[in-house]
Design an enzyme around this catalytic site. Structure first.
Site, mmCIF file in Angstrom:
data_model
loop_
_atom_site.group_PDB
_atom_site.id
_atom_site.type_symbol
_atom_site.label_atom_id
_atom_site.label_comp_id
_atom_site.label_asym_id
_atom_site.label_seq_id
_atom_site.Cartn_x
_atom_site.Cartn_y
_atom_site.Cartn_z
ATOM 1 N N ASP A 86 -13.148 -8.749 3.275
ATOM 2 C CA ASP A 86 -14.301 -8.842 2.368
ATOM 3 C C ASP A 86 -14.918 -10.240 2.482
ATOM 4 O O ASP A 86 -16.149 -10.392 2.492
ATOM 5 C CB ASP A 86 -13.892 -8.573 0.909
ATOM 6 C CG ASP A 86 -14.057 -7.091 0.521
ATOM 7 O OD1 ASP A 86 -13.898 -6.219 1.408
ATOM 8 O OD2 ASP A 86 -14.340 -6.796 -0.662
ATOM 9 N N TYR A 107 0.801 -1.222 0.000
ATOM 10 C CA TYR A 107 0.000 0.000 0.000
ATOM 11 C C TYR A 107 0.835 1.274 0.000
ATOM 12 O O TYR A 107 0.355 2.324 -0.400
ATOM 13 C CB TYR A 107 -0.945 0.015 1.212
ATOM 14 C CG TYR A 107 -2.215 -0.764 0.976
ATOM 15 C CD1 TYR A 107 -2.196 -2.155 0.969
ATOM 16 C CD2 TYR A 107 -3.419 -0.129 0.744
ATOM 17 C CE1 TYR A 107 -3.351 -2.876 0.742
ATOM 18 C CE2 TYR A 107 -4.584 -0.839 0.521
ATOM 19 C CZ TYR A 107 -4.550 -2.212 0.521
ATOM 20 O OH TYR A 107 -5.694 -2.918 0.296
ATOM 21 N N LYS A 148 2.177 -15.394 4.661
ATOM 22 C CA LYS A 148 2.512 -16.318 3.573
ATOM 23 C C LYS A 148 4.029 -16.558 3.672
ATOM 24 O O LYS A 148 4.776 -16.411 2.708
ATOM 25 C CB LYS A 148 2.090 -15.653 2.245
ATOM 26 C CG LYS A 148 2.080 -16.552 1.041
ATOM 27 C CD LYS A 148 1.044 -17.640 1.043
ATOM 28 C CE LYS A 148 1.328 -18.592 -0.117
ATOM 29 N NZ LYS A 148 0.693 -19.894 0.011
ATOM 30 N N ASP A 200 -6.995 -6.710 3.918
ATOM 31 C CA ASP A 200 -8.011 -6.154 3.018
ATOM 32 C C ASP A 200 -8.842 -7.282 2.414
ATOM 33 O O ASP A 200 -10.076 -7.254 2.420
ATOM 34 C CB ASP A 200 -7.334 -5.346 1.904
ATOM 35 C CG ASP A 200 -8.346 -4.801 0.909
ATOM 36 O OD1 ASP A 200 -9.391 -4.293 1.349
ATOM 37 O OD2 ASP A 200 -8.098 -4.910 -0.307
ATOM 38 N N ASP A 214 -3.791 -18.541 2.704
ATOM 39 C CA ASP A 214 -4.647 -19.314 1.782
ATOM 40 C C ASP A 214 -5.489 -20.328 2.561
ATOM 41 O O ASP A 214 -6.695 -20.454 2.365
ATOM 42 C CB ASP A 214 -3.821 -19.985 0.667
ATOM 43 C CG ASP A 214 -2.570 -20.685 1.157
ATOM 44 O OD1 ASP A 214 -2.226 -20.576 2.355
ATOM 45 O OD2 ASP A 214 -1.912 -21.367 0.332
HETATM 46 C C1 IPM Z 1 -10.777 -0.977 2.171
HETATM 47 C C2 IPM Z 1 -10.623 -0.581 0.720
HETATM 48 C C3 IPM Z 1 -9.354 0.227 0.521
HETATM 49 C C4 IPM Z 1 -8.188 -0.684 0.870
HETATM 50 C C5 IPM Z 1 -9.156 0.827 -0.865
HETATM 51 C C6 IPM Z 1 -10.330 1.621 -1.330
HETATM 52 C C7 IPM Z 1 -7.926 1.696 -0.905
HETATM 53 O O1 IPM Z 1 -10.669 -1.699 -0.100
HETATM 54 O O2 IPM Z 1 -10.812 -0.078 3.029
HETATM 55 O O3 IPM Z 1 -10.920 -2.167 2.459
HETATM 56 O O4 IPM Z 1 -7.714 -1.450 0.033
HETATM 57 O O5 IPM Z 1 -7.747 -0.604 2.010
HETATM 58 MN MN MN Z 2 -11.213 -3.516 0.967
#
Ligand code: IPM
Ligand code: MN
Ligand code: NAD
Length: 349
Positions: A246, A134, A185, A242, A218
């Site tokens: 999700d 990042y 990893k 990140d 993984d």
């Molecule tokens: C998150 C988002 C951000 C990240 C992006 C928009 C930069 O996906 O906050 O999870 O990757 O951290």
């Molecule tokens: Mn994200």
């Protein structure tokens, strides 16, 4: 308690809908807070080229107790420069090194896994928030040719790794959790992984009351989709954090349900739902406001309030149980109607 000053940045897309929805709920809770709105967004950038003013970060740190942010990202800004400068700017320049993402299932009906109950999904991901790929160190050479080379360095510092791992153990203690699992990893990325492994062992030795575990990332994904009940606190790097959050959001019912805080203990911290600006959903009154509302509760709790966030969390739970929710989680209400129902429930508590 003194009035808490909160900087509000709705941002782009559905951020402009879920943030006002969450503010309505906070107001209904009676929390003694004062909101100051900032229009930093794609619209503002396209209008006058400003992403965030030069003194913006210093001003936020000086004048506010917390920042409440929606999301940044707009197809009209394909470089994503404004998101980078505003969102990553806050994380990096304000040194908000701990991205705390609670994962909690509110109702069995929301989980895509069969037989998984609310008590089976209750863990926290602690994501390193200031390092990794990042930081965007790297470059391109011979761009546009068949010999093009692109590098993207994965930055891991001793200081950065140690403080996030320590944060995870401290959070485990505060929340009376029993396990901290570090995920990496290190079987492939031996340099960075080696640092994480060594520091994790060293820090874990100071917390004999907490079990220290490890999983390759993984395998972690596989386990998260099969047996989420085994997790308590997960600590990992920026990129893996990140991605797995999700996946973890899906366990809770989707991105519309997930909350997060970008924290540096003792400094002005920033709170935002995990989801993005979801451009196809924007302006349609269909975005789920619960991720933002739960994020607001998390922010109030961070600011030392207890009654108000409890009331908000209880009202969210009632909304889910009574199906007063948006279509992404199986309901029939709009963003505004969901927020109004929750706000009403909070004001009657
Ligand atoms: C998150 C988002 C951000 C990240 C992006 C928009 C930069 O996906 O906050 O999870 O990757 O951290
Ligand atoms: Mn994200
Ligand atoms: P996204 O989170 O915006 O949306 C992905 C999908 O998740 C949506 O299509 C929708 O199906 C669902 N979703 C997300 N939030 C929802 C909500 N509140 N209610 C109902 N459904 C919801 O991710 P994306 O589509 O990959 O990214 C869109 C833009 O947002 C990009 O510009 C991206 O960079 C940005 N982004 C910003 C942040 C942030 O500011 N914190 C976080 C993630 C993505």
């Amino acid at each position: 308690m003194a009035i808490k000053r909160i900087a509000v940045v709705p941002g782009d897309g559905i951020g402009k809908e879920v943030i006002p929805a969450a503010l309505q709920v906070v107001e209904a809770s009676g929390a003694t807070v004062e909101f100051t709105h900032f229009d930093w967004s794609a619209d503002r950038y396209l209008k006058d080229g400003v992403t965030i003013p030069a003194d913006g970060f210093a001003m936020l740190a000086r004048d506010f107790d917390a920042i409440f942010l929606g999301a940044l990202g707009d197809p009209r800004v394909p470089t994503n420069i404004h998101a980078k400068e505003i969102l990553l700017g806050m994380r990096f320049k304000m040194d908000l090194y701990a991205n705390v993402r609670p994962v909690k299932l509110l109702d069995e009906a929301l989980c895509p896994l069969k037989g998984i109950k609310p008590e089976n999904v209750d863990f926290v991901v602690v994501r390193e928030n200031t390092e990794g790929p990042y930081v965007d160190v790297g470059g391109v050479f011979k761009q546009g040719t068949l010999d093009e080379i692109a590098t993207q360095e994965d930055i891991n510092t001793r200081k950065g790794v140690e403080r996030i791992i320590r944060f995870a153990f401290e959070l485990a203690r505060t929340q009376k959790r029993k396990k901290v699992l570090m995920s990496d990893k290190s079987n492939v990325m031996t340099h960075a992984g080696g640092l994480w492994q060594r520091v994790f062992k060293e820090v874990a030795a100071e917390y004999s009351d907490i079990q220290a575990l490890h999983m390759y990332v993984d395998a972690l994904c596989m386990h998260m989709a099969r047996a989420p009940q085994q997790f308590d606190v997960i600590v990992t790097n920026n990129m893996f954090g990140d991605i797995i959050t999700d996946l973890a959001a899906a366990l809770q019912g989707g991105l519309g349900m997930a909350a997060s805080g970008n924290i540096h203990p003792g400094k002005t911290s920033m709170f935002e739902p995990v989801h993005g600006s979801a451009p196809p959903f924007a302006g349609k009154n269909i975005a789920n406001p619960i991720g933002a509302i739960s994020t607001a509760a998390m922010m109030l709790e961070h600011l030392g309030l207890t009654k108000e966030p409890d009331r908000i969390n209880q009202a969210v739970l009632q909304a889910v149980r009574q199906n007063k929710i948006t279509p992404d989680v199986g309901g029939g209400l709009g963003t505004r109607e969901t927020a109004a129902w929750i706000a009403d429930c909070v004001s009657r508590a």
